[in-house]
Each structure stands twice: as structure tokens, then as C-alpha cells.
Design a protein around this motif. Structure first.
Motif, PDB file in Angstrom:
ATOM      1  N   PRO A 173      11.105  -8.329   3.285  1.00 57.44           N
ATOM      2  CA  PRO A 173      11.070  -6.946   2.728  1.00 57.44           C
ATOM      3  C   PRO A 173       9.692  -6.821   2.099  1.00 57.44           C
ATOM      4  O   PRO A 173       9.040  -5.954   2.319  1.00 57.44           O
ATOM      5  CB  PRO A 173      11.902  -7.032   1.613  1.00 57.44           C
ATOM      6  CG  PRO A 173      13.075  -7.988   2.184  1.00 57.44           C
ATOM      7  CD  PRO A 173      12.422  -8.929   2.651  1.00 57.44           C
ATOM      8  N   GLU A 174       9.068  -7.746   1.518  1.00 60.18           N
ATOM      9  CA  GLU A 174       7.515  -7.845   0.820  1.00 60.18           C
ATOM     10  C   GLU A 174       6.591  -7.621   2.153  1.00 60.18           C
ATOM     11  O   GLU A 174       5.670  -6.729   1.852  1.00 60.18           O
ATOM     12  CB  GLU A 174       7.376  -9.095   0.226  1.00 60.18           C
ATOM     13  CG  GLU A 174       6.031  -9.008  -0.677  1.00 60.18           C
ATOM     14  CD  GLU A 174       5.905 -10.362  -1.331  1.00 60.18           C
ATOM     15  OE1 GLU A 174       4.463 -10.469  -2.076  1.00 60.18           O
ATOM     16  OE2 GLU A 174       6.512 -11.378  -1.658  1.00 60.18           O
ATOM     17  N   LEU A 175       7.022  -8.313   3.033  1.00 56.99           N
ATOM     18  CA  LEU A 175       5.990  -8.246   4.327  1.00 56.99           C
ATOM     19  C   LEU A 175       6.130  -6.627   4.977  1.00 56.99           C
ATOM     20  O   LEU A 175       5.111  -6.070   5.176  1.00 56.99           O
ATOM     21  CB  LEU A 175       6.461  -9.059   5.495  1.00 56.99           C
ATOM     22  CG  LEU A 175       5.424  -9.188   6.662  1.00 56.99           C
ATOM     23  CD1 LEU A 175       4.276  -9.594   6.406  1.00 56.99           C
ATOM     24  CD2 LEU A 175       6.080  -9.922   7.827  1.00 56.99           C
ATOM     25  N   ILE A 176       7.344  -6.111   4.846  1.00 58.73           N
ATOM     26  CA  ILE A 176       7.495  -4.937   5.654  1.00 58.73           C
ATOM     27  C   ILE A 176       6.846  -3.870   4.305  1.00 58.73           C
ATOM     28  O   ILE A 176       6.033  -2.940   4.991  1.00 58.73           O
ATOM     29  CB  ILE A 176       8.949  -4.523   5.572  1.00 58.73           C
ATOM     30  CG1 ILE A 176       9.462  -5.251   6.703  1.00 58.73           C
ATOM     31  CG2 ILE A 176       9.288  -3.071   5.843  1.00 58.73           C
ATOM     32  CD1 ILE A 176      11.246  -5.355   6.766  1.00 58.73           C
ATOM     33  N   ASN A 177       6.853  -3.936   3.416  1.00 55.32           N
ATOM     34  CA  ASN A 177       6.272  -3.025   2.260  1.00 55.32           C
ATOM     35  C   ASN A 177       4.631  -3.170   2.345  1.00 55.32           C
ATOM     36  O   ASN A 177       3.950  -2.314   2.353  1.00 55.32           O
ATOM     37  CB  ASN A 177       6.605  -3.341   0.896  1.00 55.32           C
ATOM     38  CG  ASN A 177       7.980  -3.121   0.686  1.00 55.32           C
ATOM     39  OD1 ASN A 177       8.616  -2.082   1.385  1.00 55.32           O
ATOM     40  ND2 ASN A 177       8.698  -3.651  -0.595  1.00 55.32           N
ATOM     41  N   TYR A 178       4.093  -4.397   2.471  1.00 58.04           N
ATOM     42  CA  TYR A 178       2.884  -4.699   2.740  1.00 58.04           C
ATOM     43  C   TYR A 178       2.316  -4.097   3.913  1.00 58.04           C
ATOM     44  O   TYR A 178       1.386  -3.061   3.874  1.00 58.04           O
ATOM     45  CB  TYR A 178       2.734  -6.209   2.636  1.00 58.04           C
ATOM     46  CG  TYR A 178       1.081  -6.610   3.166  1.00 58.04           C
ATOM     47  CD1 TYR A 178       0.213  -6.758   2.021  1.00 58.04           C
ATOM     48  CD2 TYR A 178       0.286  -6.539   4.297  1.00 58.04           C
ATOM     49  CE1 TYR A 178      -1.164  -6.863   2.022  1.00 58.04           C
ATOM     50  CE2 TYR A 178      -0.993  -6.764   4.485  1.00 58.04           C
ATOM     51  CZ  TYR A 178      -1.696  -6.944   3.097  1.00 58.04           C
ATOM     52  OH  TYR A 178      -3.136  -7.395   3.339  1.00 58.04           O
ATOM     53  N   ALA A 179       2.921  -4.116   5.068  1.00 54.67           N
ATOM     54  CA  ALA A 179       2.480  -3.551   6.403  1.00 54.67           C
ATOM     55  C   ALA A 179       2.497  -1.885   6.164  1.00 54.67           C
ATOM     56  O   ALA A 179       1.639  -1.303   6.816  1.00 54.67           O
ATOM     57  CB  ALA A 179       3.475  -4.201   7.539  1.00 54.67           C
TER      58      ALA A 179
END
Length: 215
Positions: free
Chosen positions: A195-201
Motif C-alpha cells: 500500500p505504501e508503494l502504491i501511494n508513493y507511485a
């Protein structure tokens, strides 16, 4: 002087064409609403200047550059975008465009300045682009310092929430290869969850206009 405006929104395209005629007396100004017709117009007219929207309905604007320069090698290209996220601007700044104007905050008068600057042999970037460039340059943890170009492209697919298997099938690679790159990207960015990676992207603009990532 010949100017081609490639912009899919009719109102914006018509306004751009009017401003171009006002800024360059006697110029022939023509427009197109998508990449295919825009390229055909450039092949026919061989313009001196092209205004190129980066979010065209049939093709990514920056990926069209190679064909544009093949059609008119001496033309100048000013990119237009309604998006000012870091990845969009990073791509524009590192491409062969001669200028960048965002469509959100800039008054029409900026177009005249952009035209004069670019046609005089200099590059022109709007104030937003300059701020983002300075921010990326001064941030030691900026993605362009941590991730390879290939990893940046892969992050676009990871950011859409696709599984390793889905990306592997799409790109003709193994799921293990994708998993290893996912782990490497997360480690480099200091990210510990999907989820953190998706938000960053999404925040940085990687999920906009996702392209093929296979090296």
C-alpha cells in the motif's frame, strides 16, 4: 513560419492557435487532436515549431518525439501538460523537448515568451517545472537518484497494484524477476508495504500513462 499544435482538447487547441498567430505575425498555424493526425500534419507541413500535449488519447506525447524529429529534424518542440507531478516533469526535463509549459497556472502571455525563447535557441521551462527540477536536484532521496530508468518504469506497473504474476505475464518476464525487482525498489525507497508503494507511485505520477517496461 509554420506552427503545429497537437492538443486533444478543442478549446485549448483553438486558444493556442490564436495565441500563436498573435505572437508570430504571418505564421501558418494548424492543429491536430491526436498523435497520429499530428504526426501526419508534421510530415506534411514540416513545421518550425510544435506544441505537443503529453497526454494524447492515442499515444504518450514524449514517446512521439522520435517520430516528430524524423518528420521535421529542425523543428522546436514545446511540451504542454496539465500534470505537474515529479515523474512527468522529470521525463520532460530529460527528453529532447525545447520547452515545457504547464496548462494549470500559466497565463496565455507565457506562450509568447516560450515561443520567443525557444526560437532563439534557448530552452524554456515554466515556473512549476523549474521548482520541481530544483526540488529533485536538492533531494538526496529523490527517485531519479535511487532508481534506474528501468526501475522507474516498473514502478508504474507496481503502483497500479498489479501482482508479480500479472506484471510478468504482461511483460514476458518471470514472476521471480518481477518479485526481485519489487523488493529492490522498495528497499531503495525505504518502503515496507505494498500500500505504501502504491501511494508513493501515485503521488509522484508513476502510474500515469504506464508504458511497457521490458528492458
Amino acid at each position: 513560419m509554420k506552427i503545429v499544435v497537437i492538443e486533444d482538447h478543442t478549446l485549448i487547441r483553438d486558444m493556442l492557435m490564436v495565441v500563436c498567430r498573435q505572437a508570430v505575425a504571418g505564421a501558418k498555424v494548424v492543429g491536430a487532436g491526436d498523435a497520429a493526425s499530428g504526426l501526419a500534419l508534421c510530415q506534411k507541413e514540416r513545421p518550425d515549431l510544435v506544441f505537443l500535449d503529453l497526454a494524447l488519447p492515442d499515444r504518450d506525447g514524449l514517446e512521439l518525439l522520435g517520430d516528430l524529429f524524423a518528420a521535421c529534424p529542425e523543428c522546436k518542440v514545446i511540451a504542454l501538460s496539465g500534470y505537474t507531478d515529479e515523474f512527468t516533469l522529470h521525463r520532460a526535463l530529460h527528453s529532447k523537448v525545447h520547452g515545457f509549459v504547464d496548462k494549470n497556472e500559466q497565463p496565455l502571455e507565457v506562450l509568447s515568451t516560450a515561443i520567443k525563447t525557444v526560437m532563439s535557441g534557448q530552452r524554456y521551462f515554466s515556473s512549476v517545472a523549474q521548482r520541481v527540477r530544483a526540488s529533485l536536484r536538492n533531494d538526496p532521496a529523490a527517485f531519479d537518484k535511487l532508481l534506474s530508468e528501468w526501475e522507474q518504469q516498473l514502478l508504474g506497473l507496481l503502483g497500479r497494484g498489479l501482482s508479480n504474476e500479472e506484471i510478468a505475464k504482461k511483460e514476458g518476464l518471470s514472476a521471480v524477476t518481477i518479485r526481485n525487482h519489487r523488493c529492490r525498489i522498495m528497499a531503495k525507497l525505504g518502503i515496507h508495504s505494498t500500500p505504501e508503494l502504491i501511494n508513493y507511485a501515485a503521488e509522484k505520477g508513476f502510474t500515469r500513462g504506464v508504458r511497457s517496461v521490458r528492458p
